[in-house]
Design a protein around this motif. Structure first.
Motif, PDB file in Angstrom:
ATOM      1  N   ASN A  42       0.834  -1.197   0.000  1.00  0.00           N
ATOM      2  CA  ASN A  42       0.000   0.000   0.000  1.00  0.00           C
ATOM      3  C   ASN A  42       0.872   1.251   0.000  1.00  0.00           C
ATOM      4  OD1 ASN A  42      -1.618   2.263   1.189  1.00  0.00           O
ATOM      5  ND2 ASN A  42      -3.225   0.704   1.163  1.00  0.00           N
ATOM      6  N   GLU A  43       0.909   1.942  -1.115  1.00  0.00           N
ATOM      7  CA  GLU A  43       1.805   3.096  -1.260  1.00  0.00           C
ATOM      8  C   GLU A  43       1.460   4.225  -0.300  1.00  0.00           C
ATOM      9  OE1 GLU A  43       3.565   6.097  -4.722  1.00  0.00           O
ATOM     10  OE2 GLU A  43       2.046   4.582  -5.242  1.00  0.00           O
ATOM     11  N   GLU A  44       0.182   4.532  -0.154  1.00  0.00           N
ATOM     12  CA  GLU A  44      -0.232   5.643   0.705  1.00  0.00           C
ATOM     13  C   GLU A  44       0.167   5.404   2.159  1.00  0.00           C
ATOM     14  OE1 GLU A  44      -4.305   8.035   2.102  1.00  0.00           O
ATOM     15  OE2 GLU A  44      -4.405   6.471   0.555  1.00  0.00           O
ATOM     16  N   ARG A  45      -0.107   4.220   2.658  1.00  0.00           N
ATOM     17  CA  ARG A  45       0.224   3.933   4.059  1.00  0.00           C
ATOM     18  C   ARG A  45       1.725   3.786   4.260  1.00  0.00           C
ATOM     19  NH1 ARG A  45      -3.301  -0.907   6.276  1.00  0.00           N
ATOM     20  NH2 ARG A  45      -2.591  -1.838   4.318  1.00  0.00           N
ATOM     21  N   LEU A  46       2.419   3.269   3.258  1.00  0.00           N
ATOM     22  CA  LEU A  46       3.870   3.140   3.373  1.00  0.00           C
ATOM     23  C   LEU A  46       4.526   4.518   3.408  1.00  0.00           C
ATOM     24  CD1 LEU A  46       6.066   0.966   3.553  1.00  0.00           C
ATOM     25  CD2 LEU A  46       6.355   1.165   1.077  1.00  0.00           C
ATOM     26  N   LYS A  47       3.972   5.450   2.639  1.00  0.00           N
ATOM     27  CA  LYS A  47       4.492   6.822   2.660  1.00  0.00           C
ATOM     28  C   LYS A  47       4.282   7.450   4.033  1.00  0.00           C
ATOM     29  CE  LYS A  47       6.123  10.600   0.667  1.00  0.00           C
ATOM     30  NZ  LYS A  47       5.890  11.632   1.682  1.00  0.00           N
ATOM     31  N   GLN A  48       3.172   7.121   4.684  1.00  0.00           N
ATOM     32  CA  GLN A  48       2.928   7.622   6.039  1.00  0.00           C
ATOM     33  C   GLN A  48       3.966   7.089   7.012  1.00  0.00           C
ATOM     34  OE1 GLN A  48      -1.115   6.456   6.858  1.00  0.00           O
ATOM     35  NE2 GLN A  48      -2.010   8.029   5.535  1.00  0.00           N
ATOM     36  N   THR A  49       4.331   5.826   6.848  1.00  0.00           N
ATOM     37  CA  THR A  49       5.395   5.263   7.677  1.00  0.00           C
ATOM     38  C   THR A  49       6.704   5.982   7.420  1.00  0.00           C
ATOM     39  OG1 THR A  49       4.374   3.065   7.719  1.00  0.00           O
ATOM     40  CG2 THR A  49       6.718   3.190   8.241  1.00  0.00           C
ATOM     41  N   LEU A  50       7.048   6.173   6.156  1.00  0.00           N
ATOM     42  CA  LEU A  50       8.299   6.856   5.807  1.00  0.00           C
ATOM     43  C   LEU A  50       8.361   8.240   6.441  1.00  0.00           C
ATOM     44  CD1 LEU A  50      10.898   6.694   4.039  1.00  0.00           C
ATOM     45  CD2 LEU A  50       9.597   7.893   2.254  1.00  0.00           C
ATOM     46  N   ASP A  51       7.261   8.975   6.367  1.00  0.00           N
ATOM     47  CA  ASP A  51       7.223  10.331   6.918  1.00  0.00           C
ATOM     48  C   ASP A  51       7.350  10.338   8.442  1.00  0.00           C
ATOM     49  OD1 ASP A  51       6.920  11.346   4.376  1.00  0.00           O
ATOM     50  OD2 ASP A  51       4.736  11.532   4.511  1.00  0.00           O
ATOM     51  N   SER A  52       7.052   9.227   9.078  1.00  0.00           N
ATOM     52  CA  SER A  52       7.086   9.167  10.544  1.00  0.00           C
ATOM     53  C   SER A  52       8.462   8.773  11.092  1.00  0.00           C
ATOM     54  CB  SER A  52       6.038   8.159  11.054  1.00  0.00           C
ATOM     55  OG  SER A  52       6.444   6.817  10.803  1.00  0.00           O
ATOM     56  N   LEU A  53       9.398   8.416  10.217  1.00  0.00           N
ATOM     57  CA  LEU A  53      10.699   7.928  10.667  1.00  0.00           C
ATOM     58  C   LEU A  53      11.655   9.070  11.004  1.00  0.00           C
ATOM     59  CD1 LEU A  53      11.328   5.019   8.115  1.00  0.00           C
ATOM     60  CD2 LEU A  53      10.143   4.938  10.315  1.00  0.00           C
ATOM     61  N   GLU A  54      12.373   8.907  12.108  1.00  0.00           N
ATOM     62  CA  GLU A  54      13.414   9.862  12.461  1.00  0.00           C
ATOM     63  C   GLU A  54      14.570   9.730  11.483  1.00  0.00           C
ATOM     64  OE1 GLU A  54      14.716   9.924  16.517  1.00  0.00           O
ATOM     65  OE2 GLU A  54      12.759   9.304  17.276  1.00  0.00           O
ATOM     66  N   GLY A  55      15.190  10.873  11.153  1.00  0.00           N
ATOM     67  CA  GLY A  55      16.328  10.839  10.240  1.00  0.00           C
ATOM     68  C   GLY A  55      15.892  10.957   8.792  1.00  0.00           C
ATOM     69  N   ASN A  56      16.891  11.036   7.893  1.00  0.00           N
ATOM     70  CA  ASN A  56      16.604  11.302   6.490  1.00  0.00           C
ATOM     71  C   ASN A  56      17.073  10.211   5.532  1.00  0.00           C
ATOM     72  OD1 ASN A  56      15.581  13.996   7.049  1.00  0.00           O
ATOM     73  ND2 ASN A  56      17.701  14.586   7.458  1.00  0.00           N
ATOM     74  N   ASN A  57      17.847   9.269   6.002  1.00  0.00           N
ATOM     75  CA  ASN A  57      18.444   8.280   5.109  1.00  0.00           C
ATOM     76  C   ASN A  57      17.600   7.017   4.999  1.00  0.00           C
ATOM     77  OD1 ASN A  57      20.744   9.905   4.610  1.00  0.00           O
ATOM     78  ND2 ASN A  57      21.622   9.241   6.561  1.00  0.00           N
ATOM     79  N   HIS A  58      16.336   7.201   4.664  1.00  0.00           N
ATOM     80  CA  HIS A  58      15.417   6.067   4.568  1.00  0.00           C
ATOM     81  C   HIS A  58      14.809   6.000   3.168  1.00  0.00           C
ATOM     82  CE1 HIS A  58      15.869   6.079   8.873  1.00  0.00           C
ATOM     83  NE2 HIS A  58      15.273   7.256   8.981  1.00  0.00           N
ATOM     84  N   LEU A  59      14.455   4.803   2.749  1.00  0.00           N
ATOM     85  CA  LEU A  59      13.866   4.586   1.434  1.00  0.00           C
ATOM     86  C   LEU A  59      12.612   3.740   1.558  1.00  0.00           C
ATOM     87  CD1 LEU A  59      17.093   3.635  -0.574  1.00  0.00           C
ATOM     88  CD2 LEU A  59      15.928   5.848  -0.605  1.00  0.00           C
ATOM     89  N   MET A  60      11.681   3.917   0.621  1.00  0.00           N
ATOM     90  CA  MET A  60      10.521   3.041   0.550  1.00  0.00           C
ATOM     91  C   MET A  60      10.441   2.421  -0.832  1.00  0.00           C
ATOM     92  SD  MET A  60       7.277   5.686   0.344  1.00  0.00           S
ATOM     93  CE  MET A  60       6.199   4.708  -0.712  1.00  0.00           C
ATOM     94  N   VAL A  61      10.038   1.162  -0.874  1.00  0.00           N
ATOM     95  CA  VAL A  61       9.895   0.435  -2.134  1.00  0.00           C
ATOM     96  C   VAL A  61       8.550  -0.285  -2.111  1.00  0.00           C
ATOM     97  CG1 VAL A  61      10.859  -1.291  -3.689  1.00  0.00           C
ATOM     98  CG2 VAL A  61      12.400   0.063  -2.241  1.00  0.00           C
TER      99      VAL A  61
END
Length: 248
Positions: A42-61
């Motif tokens: 689920n792209e929308e919910r995965l993006k919400q997870t990404l936005d909630s992570l501390e730091g900037n060096n994270h990726l979503m696939v």
């Protein structure tokens, strides 16, 4: 003094990260310094997870791990990993008498085969660093106990436990460790549209010595422990976190 539980500088893949335990694992890993690669359907919910992570060096696939081609494409896109937490899964209650082939295929594909195929592809693709840590989210169901309507679900988790024991031996020469977390009922597993009443839930919670269900972040803490350097001599093990349920 070095923080032995820090994941700073480690690249961790978390599957099923769009909600529940997977989301909590990603948040907790990021909080202790990991570079997280999160994946789910689920792209929308995965993006919400990404936005909630501390730091900037994270990726979503975005990837549907029930599809073999999607697994291969995901693995091909990955850098070298220091760890993986396999959280993708579904919880379904289905009395065996009324279960059909599609029920078996769906549950095994999502809960067992997708994780097994992903680990196989990561090993074949040489994507795991030496001393990497693989963590599989299992369950007390099918491993420590059972429940009515849980035969197929429990069988999928039993399959993961058996897989973990053998793959831990195969990967030990490279110092790669493989362990499972075996939780009891976690609040995230409750369906929003469940027909179970609040009163029934409270009765069920009373069966736990701690008088409550687990929280997703508490499973996240256990994942950090298994991903960290604190468990470099721990492999093929199952970490029980169930509020004392299986003491009964």
């Amino acid at each position: 003094m070095q923080n032995i539980f820090s994941l700073t500088g480690k690249t961790i893949l978390i599957t099923g990260a769009s909600s529940g335990i997977g989301k909590a694992v990603a948040q907790q890993c990021a909080a202790v310094g990991a570079n997280c690669i999160i994946t789910a359907r689920n792209e929308e919910r995965l993006k919400q997870t990404l936005d909630s992570l501390e730091g900037n060096n994270h990726l979503m696939v975005i990837a549907d791990l029930s599809n073999n081609d999607a697994i291969e494409n995901l693995v091909a896109s990955l850098p070298k990993l220091n760890g993986i937490v396999s959280c993708a899964g579904i919880v379904e209650t289905k009395v065996l008498k009324f279960a059909d082939e599609s029920d078996l295929e769906r549950l095994f594909q999502t809960n067992a085969f997708s994780s097994i195929r992903l680990i196989r592809s990561l090993v074949q693709g040489k994507k795991l660093e030496k001393e990497a840590s693989i963590v599989m989210i299992s369950s007390i169901s099918g491993v420590r106990c059972g429940y009515l309507g849980g035969s197929i679900y429990g069988a999928t988790k039993g399959a993961l436990e058996g897989f973990t024991k053998a793959i831990a031996l195969e990967l030990a020469p490279r110092k790669i460790r493989v362990n499972t977390i075996t939780p009891g009922m976690v609040e995230s597993n409750l369906l929003n549209n469940s027909e179970i009443s609040e009163e029934q839930l409270e009765i069920d919670k009373s069966r736990y010595p701690m008088k409550r269900y687990g929280k997703p972040e508490e499973v996240g803490y256990a994942a950090i422990y298994l991903l960290s350097d604190a468990t470099k001599w721990m492999t093929g093990s199952s970490l029980l976190i169930d509020g004392g349920y299986t003491l009964n």
